[in-house]
Enzyme design. Structure first.
Site, mmCIF file in Angstrom:
data_model
loop_
_atom_site.group_PDB
_atom_site.id
_atom_site.type_symbol
_atom_site.label_atom_id
_atom_site.label_comp_id
_atom_site.label_asym_id
_atom_site.label_seq_id
_atom_site.Cartn_x
_atom_site.Cartn_y
_atom_site.Cartn_z
ATOM 1 N N LYS A 160 33.694 -0.853 -31.873
ATOM 2 C CA LYS A 160 33.803 -1.428 -33.261
ATOM 3 C C LYS A 160 32.460 -2.250 -33.528
ATOM 4 O O LYS A 160 32.172 -3.284 -33.045
ATOM 5 C CB LYS A 160 34.896 -2.688 -33.183
HETATM 6 N N1 PMP Z 1 40.115 1.493 -37.962
HETATM 7 C C1 PMP Z 1 39.260 1.016 -38.315
HETATM 8 C C2 PMP Z 1 38.173 1.839 -38.758
HETATM 9 C C3 PMP Z 1 39.396 -0.283 -38.689
HETATM 10 O O1 PMP Z 1 38.321 -1.116 -39.033
HETATM 11 C C4 PMP Z 1 40.413 -1.261 -38.181
HETATM 12 C C5 PMP Z 1 40.310 -2.709 -38.248
HETATM 13 N N2 PMP Z 1 39.710 -3.274 -37.180
HETATM 14 C C6 PMP Z 1 41.355 -0.504 -37.663
HETATM 15 C C7 PMP Z 1 41.327 0.684 -37.533
HETATM 16 C C8 PMP Z 1 42.604 -1.325 -36.942
HETATM 17 O O2 PMP Z 1 42.112 -1.742 -36.083
HETATM 18 P P1 PMP Z 1 42.960 -3.324 -35.364
HETATM 19 O O3 PMP Z 1 44.429 -3.241 -35.608
HETATM 20 O O4 PMP Z 1 42.470 -3.473 -33.993
HETATM 21 O O5 PMP Z 1 42.602 -4.390 -36.544
#
Ligand code: PMP
Length: 307
Positions: A160
């Protein structure tokens, strides 16, 4: 979405005032994008007070993302979790969104540069329904983006990093320009990947399918939560490559994400999804939001009270 300033930010070892949390224009992360981050939510629960949802999983993913790019993080998993609790507490926020950044600071030039230490900050601020109250209630209209997500072996989708959101910006801006709430990006091979900031789930004949990690998706923590809850409810989930056309015949479709929570998708490219009834999405939404109103037992210790 406008920023709502609060009093304190946790930065490099402790709390400082919001206005003082600044950085130099020669910060490595600004010049080269060397910034790992997390987005978490703290919920105001009736039974356990203010709790951060899956604080541990977010801290672990931050360390994974930073580690992949050799970004040193001064705090370990427990330290990161403690900083998140502290910044929510210090600002007296009952519920909030928490943004955590681990990045390379000032001192070196060039993408190769090594740093002995990285910068770290955690910011908590008030935050409502990311895609709007109406979206939370009625579902959203989405489109397939003309932009592809990053391909395997290029920029890792599972880390991320701030720069990964350049792709998200293109997808989201294009979708909005055409009157949609959000866009879905396809993977490099034309199969389905994910939303600009959400993972995608598709329901067909009582079963759930979702794209695999190899489809250039973020390994979402809400995604994992929903897969786990579906298991609890006896609903079959498979992670499999999804051709675009499969989506138009879906019975139900929904997005998951920390910001988006669990959001029903009611149409794709102007075509209605299913017959408007969404029993599986509703059951999962109920179980998910039940964690925060006390109706769902927190069997796995996912609520981390800020104390
Ligand atoms: N995909 C992307 C590209 C994101 O930015 C997010 C948000 N963080 C998610 C999926 C969902 O991830 P999470 O459930 O860990 O927030």
């Amino acid at each position: 979405m406008p920023i709502q300033p609060v009093k304190y930010i946790w930065m490099n070892g402790g709390l400082i005032e919001w206005e003082k949390a600044t950085m130099h224009v020669m910060t490595h992360a600004f010049l080269y994008g060397t910034s790992a981050f997390e987005g978490l939510r703290a919920y105001d629960t009736p039974h356990k007070g203010t709790c951060i949802f899956r604080n541990d999983a977010h801290a672990e993913r931050l360390l994974y993302s930073a580690g992949l790019y050799d970004i040193p993080v001064a705090l370990d998993r427990d330290g990161i979790m403690a900083a998140c609790r502290e910044v929510v507490r210090a600002n007296g926020l009952a519920s909030s969104y928490i943004r955590v950044n681990a990045y390379l600071g000032y001192g070196e030039l060039g993408p190769y540069s090594s740093f002995d230490k990285g910068e770290f900050n955690a910011i908590a601020f008030p935050f409502g329904a990311y895609l709007g109250e109406e979206a939370a209630r009625d579902g959203i209209d989405v489109c397939i983006s003309s932009w592809r997500r990053v391909a395997p072996g290029t920029i890792p989708a599972s880390a991320k990093m701030a720069g990964n959101y350049l792709s998200s910006r293109l997808i989201s801006r294009e979708a909005h320009k055409h009157g949609y709430k959000e866009g879905i990006g396809l993977a490099h091979d034309g199969t389905v990947s994910e939303g600009a900031g959400e993972n995608l789930f598709v329901v067909k004949d009582g079963k759930i399918v979702t794209p695999p990690l190899a489809a250039s998706i973020l390994n979402g923590i809400t995604r994992n939560t929903i897969i786990t809850f579906a298991g609890d409810l006896g609903i079959e989930v498979s992670e499999q490559t999804i051709p675009r056309e499969f989506l138009y015949g879906a019975d139900e479709m929904f997005f998951t994400g920390t910001a988006a929570e669990v959001t029903r998708i009611r149409s794709l490219d102007g075509k209605k999804i299913g017959n408007g009834k969404t029993p599986i999405t509703d059951a999962l939404r109920q179980k998910f939001f039940g964690l925060f109103n006390g109706e769902t037992e927190d069997e796995r210790g996912w609520l981390d009270p800020i104390g």
